[in-house]
Design a protein around this motif. Sequence first.
Motif, mmCIF file in Angstrom:
data_model
loop_
_atom_site.group_PDB
_atom_site.id
_atom_site.type_symbol
_atom_site.label_atom_id
_atom_site.label_comp_id
_atom_site.label_asym_id
_atom_site.label_seq_id
_atom_site.Cartn_x
_atom_site.Cartn_y
_atom_site.Cartn_z
ATOM 1 N N PHE A 360 -18.608 -38.323 -4.898
ATOM 2 C CA PHE A 360 -19.216 -37.548 -3.814
ATOM 3 C C PHE A 360 -18.986 -36.062 -4.051
ATOM 4 O O PHE A 360 -18.092 -35.655 -4.792
ATOM 5 C CB PHE A 360 -18.653 -37.958 -2.445
ATOM 6 C CG PHE A 360 -17.235 -37.534 -2.190
ATOM 7 C CD1 PHE A 360 -16.947 -36.329 -1.552
ATOM 8 C CD2 PHE A 360 -16.167 -38.341 -2.584
ATOM 9 C CE1 PHE A 360 -15.632 -35.943 -1.319
ATOM 10 C CE2 PHE A 360 -14.853 -37.959 -2.345
ATOM 11 C CZ PHE A 360 -14.583 -36.756 -1.713
ATOM 12 N N ASP A 362 -21.166 -32.268 -2.231
ATOM 13 C CA ASP A 362 -21.956 -31.808 -1.090
ATOM 14 C C ASP A 362 -23.254 -31.239 -1.633
ATOM 15 O O ASP A 362 -23.213 -30.352 -2.493
ATOM 16 C CB ASP A 362 -21.185 -30.752 -0.294
ATOM 17 C CG ASP A 362 -21.966 -30.254 0.920
ATOM 18 O OD1 ASP A 362 -22.657 -31.093 1.533
ATOM 19 O OD2 ASP A 362 -21.909 -29.063 1.228
ATOM 20 N N PRO A 363 -24.400 -31.734 -1.190
ATOM 21 C CA PRO A 363 -24.581 -32.573 -0.008
ATOM 22 C C PRO A 363 -24.674 -34.067 -0.313
ATOM 23 O O PRO A 363 -24.984 -34.849 0.571
ATOM 24 C CB PRO A 363 -25.919 -32.080 0.533
ATOM 25 C CG PRO A 363 -26.684 -31.740 -0.709
ATOM 26 C CD PRO A 363 -25.679 -31.205 -1.684
ATOM 27 N N PHE A 365 -23.627 -38.039 -2.071
ATOM 28 C CA PHE A 365 -22.552 -38.997 -2.314
ATOM 29 C C PHE A 365 -23.183 -40.230 -2.947
ATOM 30 O O PHE A 365 -24.349 -40.522 -2.748
ATOM 31 C CB PHE A 365 -21.815 -39.361 -1.025
ATOM 32 C CG PHE A 365 -22.680 -40.002 0.028
ATOM 33 C CD1 PHE A 365 -22.808 -41.380 0.111
ATOM 34 C CD2 PHE A 365 -23.379 -39.221 0.927
ATOM 35 C CE1 PHE A 365 -23.611 -41.970 1.077
ATOM 36 C CE2 PHE A 365 -24.192 -39.795 1.892
ATOM 37 C CZ PHE A 365 -24.305 -41.168 1.978
ATOM 38 N N GLU A 394 -16.791 -31.454 2.236
ATOM 39 C CA GLU A 394 -17.588 -32.347 1.402
ATOM 40 C C GLU A 394 -17.897 -33.636 2.154
ATOM 41 O O GLU A 394 -17.368 -33.903 3.226
ATOM 42 C CB GLU A 394 -16.836 -32.673 0.103
ATOM 43 C CG GLU A 394 -16.367 -31.476 -0.688
ATOM 44 C CD GLU A 394 -17.501 -30.675 -1.325
ATOM 45 O OE1 GLU A 394 -18.641 -31.179 -1.336
ATOM 46 O OE2 GLU A 394 -17.240 -29.573 -1.817
ATOM 47 N N MET A 395 -18.759 -34.488 1.531
ATOM 48 C CA MET A 395 -19.237 -35.730 2.179
ATOM 49 C C MET A 395 -18.303 -36.904 1.892
ATOM 50 O O MET A 395 -18.720 -37.972 1.447
ATOM 51 C CB MET A 395 -20.653 -36.038 1.700
ATOM 52 C CG MET A 395 -21.658 -34.928 1.986
ATOM 53 S SD MET A 395 -21.959 -34.713 3.749
ATOM 54 C CE MET A 395 -22.945 -36.166 4.086
ATOM 55 N N SER A 398 -18.723 -40.358 4.104
ATOM 56 C CA SER A 398 -19.934 -41.105 3.732
ATOM 57 C C SER A 398 -19.688 -41.913 2.465
ATOM 58 O O SER A 398 -20.099 -43.079 2.364
ATOM 59 C CB SER A 398 -21.102 -40.132 3.519
ATOM 60 O OG SER A 398 -21.425 -39.435 4.694
ATOM 61 N N PRO A 421 -13.478 -33.281 5.334
ATOM 62 C CA PRO A 421 -14.787 -33.950 5.427
ATOM 63 C C PRO A 421 -15.819 -33.121 6.188
ATOM 64 O O PRO A 421 -15.548 -32.611 7.274
ATOM 65 C CB PRO A 421 -14.454 -35.242 6.169
ATOM 66 C CG PRO A 421 -13.293 -34.881 7.041
ATOM 67 C CD PRO A 421 -12.493 -33.886 6.263
ATOM 68 N N LYS A 422 -16.998 -33.040 5.612
ATOM 69 C CA LYS A 422 -18.124 -32.431 6.309
ATOM 70 C C LYS A 422 -18.716 -33.393 7.330
ATOM 71 O O LYS A 422 -19.334 -32.982 8.310
ATOM 72 C CB LYS A 422 -19.193 -32.034 5.289
ATOM 73 C CG LYS A 422 -20.408 -31.330 5.867
ATOM 74 C CD LYS A 422 -21.381 -30.954 4.766
ATOM 75 C CE LYS A 422 -22.578 -30.192 5.335
ATOM 76 N NZ LYS A 422 -23.527 -29.802 4.256
ATOM 77 N N ASP A 423 -18.528 -34.691 7.095
ATOM 78 C CA ASP A 423 -19.125 -35.748 7.911
ATOM 79 C C ASP A 423 -18.081 -36.378 8.843
ATOM 80 O O ASP A 423 -17.984 -37.598 8.953
ATOM 81 C CB ASP A 423 -19.762 -36.807 7.023
ATOM 82 C CG ASP A 423 -18.882 -37.182 5.831
ATOM 83 O OD1 ASP A 423 -17.717 -36.734 5.788
ATOM 84 O OD2 ASP A 423 -19.354 -37.928 4.958
#
Length: 891
Positions: A360, A362-363, A365, A394-395, A398, A421-423
């Motif tokens: 993974f 960004d954006p 994964f 980062e993702m 996910s 985590p971005k998510d």
Amino acid sequence: MLPNDVPLSHLGPSALLLLQLLLPPTSAFFPNIWSLLAAPSSITHQDLTEEAALNVTLQLFLEQPPPSRPPLHLKDFLGRTLLADDLFAAYFGPGSPSRHFRAALGEVSRANAAQDFLSTSKNDPDQHFDAERLGQGRTRLVEALRETVVAARALDHTLARQRLGAALHALQDFYSHSNWVELGKQQPHPHLLWPRQELGNLAQVGDHTCLDCHELSCPGNLLGSTLLTSGYFGTHPSKPPGKCSHGGHFDRSSSQPPRGGINKDSTSPGFSPHHMLHLQAAKLALLASIQAFSLLRSRLGDRGFSRLLDISPASSLSFVLDTTGSMGEEINAAKIQARRIVEQRRGSPMEPAHYVLVPFHDPGFGPVFTTSDPDSFWQQLNEIHALGGGDEPEMCLSALELALLHTPPLSDIFVFTDASPKDAFLTSRVESLAQERRCRVTFLVTEDPSRGQGRARREVLSPRRFEPYEVVARASGGEVIFTKDQHIQDVAAIVGDSMADLVTLPLEPPVVVPGRPLVFTVDGLLQRVTVRIHGEVSSFWIRNPEGVSQGQEEGQGPLGHTRRFGQFWIMTMNDPPQTGTWEIRVTAKGNPRVRVQAESSLDFLCFFGVPMEDGPHPGLYPLTHPVAGLQTQLLVEVTGLGSRGDPGHPLPHFSHVVFRGIPEGAELGRVPLEPKGPRERGLLAAPLPPTLLAAAGSFSLELIGQDGGGRGLHRAAPQACAVVPVLLELSGPPGILAPGSKAPLSLLIVSFSGPQDLDLTTSVNSGFVLTSNLSRVRLEQNESAWGRLWLDVPDSAAPDSVVTVTVSATGREASPVAPTYAFLRLLVLAPAPQDQLAAPAHSPGRILTTASPAFHPSPLVTRGRAGGGLAGNPWWGTLGGVLLLLGLASW
């Protein structure tokens, strides 16, 4: 069963509602060990499934001699109770854990039992060989076996076990629900597993098959015919004139002439009019189940069949890797450690059977890479390099969700990253998925959360930006380890250590309290005890039962060897460790984390369920999580007991379970554990305390008892458990999914603990379209709602691929409730010519239901026997007196 004079108020309304929702039509062999209160000497679906699997596993072991060990001989197993622990000890060596195998077999058994409870299967005669739907039942049986093979080849063994459980349920029902036994047959039906063979001599609509019988026991009610028939149950479909009923107290059709019935589900005449033929039906059902397992073995090969049932003491190896430009050291560390594991364990019983890799950044994964070939895994891992990116976040979550969906249960997943985590919005969903999959997630983070330098950042980031990792790790029984680039290769060495079958030892208190020592107990069944301490620690010391102490100084000491990597310490104790009570004292800033683990074959698995002791399906309705307000049982399966020790020496045993809140560790209840069946089988049960079920929340559980020498015995569940606010049941379509098709799914939501105002959201794989007729629901206490979803499968969907549907129920602002999730895995297949998607078995609209006062269920606390049917029947004995592998060469 409940005596007539017991008032309905004996049960709370929540239990009444669940009984109302789950108990109506269709019956079978009783589902599992909880069924045996109603008919103590009966043989259940669980008995049949486990006995068949053990027989075929033994056959595999006999035909494939273990490497570097003497071959097994059948004579060594005759006259003994066949146990998974003994099989693994004989084949892989003493102390080899059978935990993964028993967990996989439990998945199959629970999927089998669930056919009597799930809304899409319990009322469907095609899935139980009822109502003379014999041809249709055979089609569905073969379809489920085909799905098992396809899912196993796609390495989705969880889905394969679910479909196998459904197939075995139907196969076993055939011998209980039809008149095959009454026709004098001594072997399983030769064509039941083959779709292109005629079943032969089936009764037609106008053929009368039964005589009237007004007694509970109906030994002579079948007409003297050679036609193959089965009984009708309930009112849908209605019973034609002259046809047989299923029979039993709860079969409405059995009160219509011809009365009575022909089912052989149990030894109780109140449930089974042909109870006198129960053992003969069970014998043929067992032989047929062995044939089905053997057929799968021939289709999948020995390696594929072993992966299906996890016939290995080893864990899987799953890596989730951040591939941005700053991750060069971390990726190299992961490669080195993976290579070390592959080379050290290649060809041994501990060689990983499954490898998963998910990159993974960004954006993006993924994609996920899965294989059972170590060389392919190493080649794929070696092609990953740190490129581009370099900013944060980062993702990560996910990618972790993708890894969880492809990693076998009871596995370790290791996440390498230096970014938050971005998510983070996925935190609760990933947390729930990790608990459902029983996977332990460890994050190796080369980032100090208090440090402001390092990666470039697109925004000002919170010092608590790594909290989602802490939440997932705590729920899954893993860790978040912050380290530095220069330490990452050494810290990554814990990957190999964690992949051993480690047990977790409970601490008292469970968290560090200033001024109080942490106490843990070491028993004589442990070796390689390790203590891990992580945090801003200024000092610590560990003391053994003899008063010998060792501090935080690195290197070898009187108790063991200590290593430090930044804020992470690990002490490995000398073997054999001193048995008795140990102490740890820690002085630190903040909230340091302490964990004690060890190697031992004695461990346990735990599950939850609601006992249903009356009605057509007496048994345990399996739950993924306990539900607030619903009386629930904990079922414990102790692994590693086998027939250890001499007959004169007592087996280790657990006597109580302790429940604790998370994260503070306060005790929520201490309940005695009640053995179910022979002690060497290791089945225990306990009711969850009402205080635990009063509201949603996370908890941990610990078992306490004594080892064979009378010393203290303590084990902790490796993963946290959770009481969820509502029951959420998501069920799939009655037929296969084909590219270009549209499939109906059903959703059941029940609240047992008070008013709930819920938003419902859904998600599905990219390219699929999912619609629902229910996006918000308000439920009062003991109220339920039905919803319908439609899944559009694109024409481009790859045949033999897996799709995952997720539904979440989240409280609205007016009633904040933690989310509840339901996950459903479905298989996309290219349809065979005879495959058709059957019409749904229930109404498509939204329906609200409440508890009805007309039901008379039994109490939810049982005192039945586990395995009583197997142990008490002389023909069964050990391996049924022989290996029960009759006629398998033709498969």
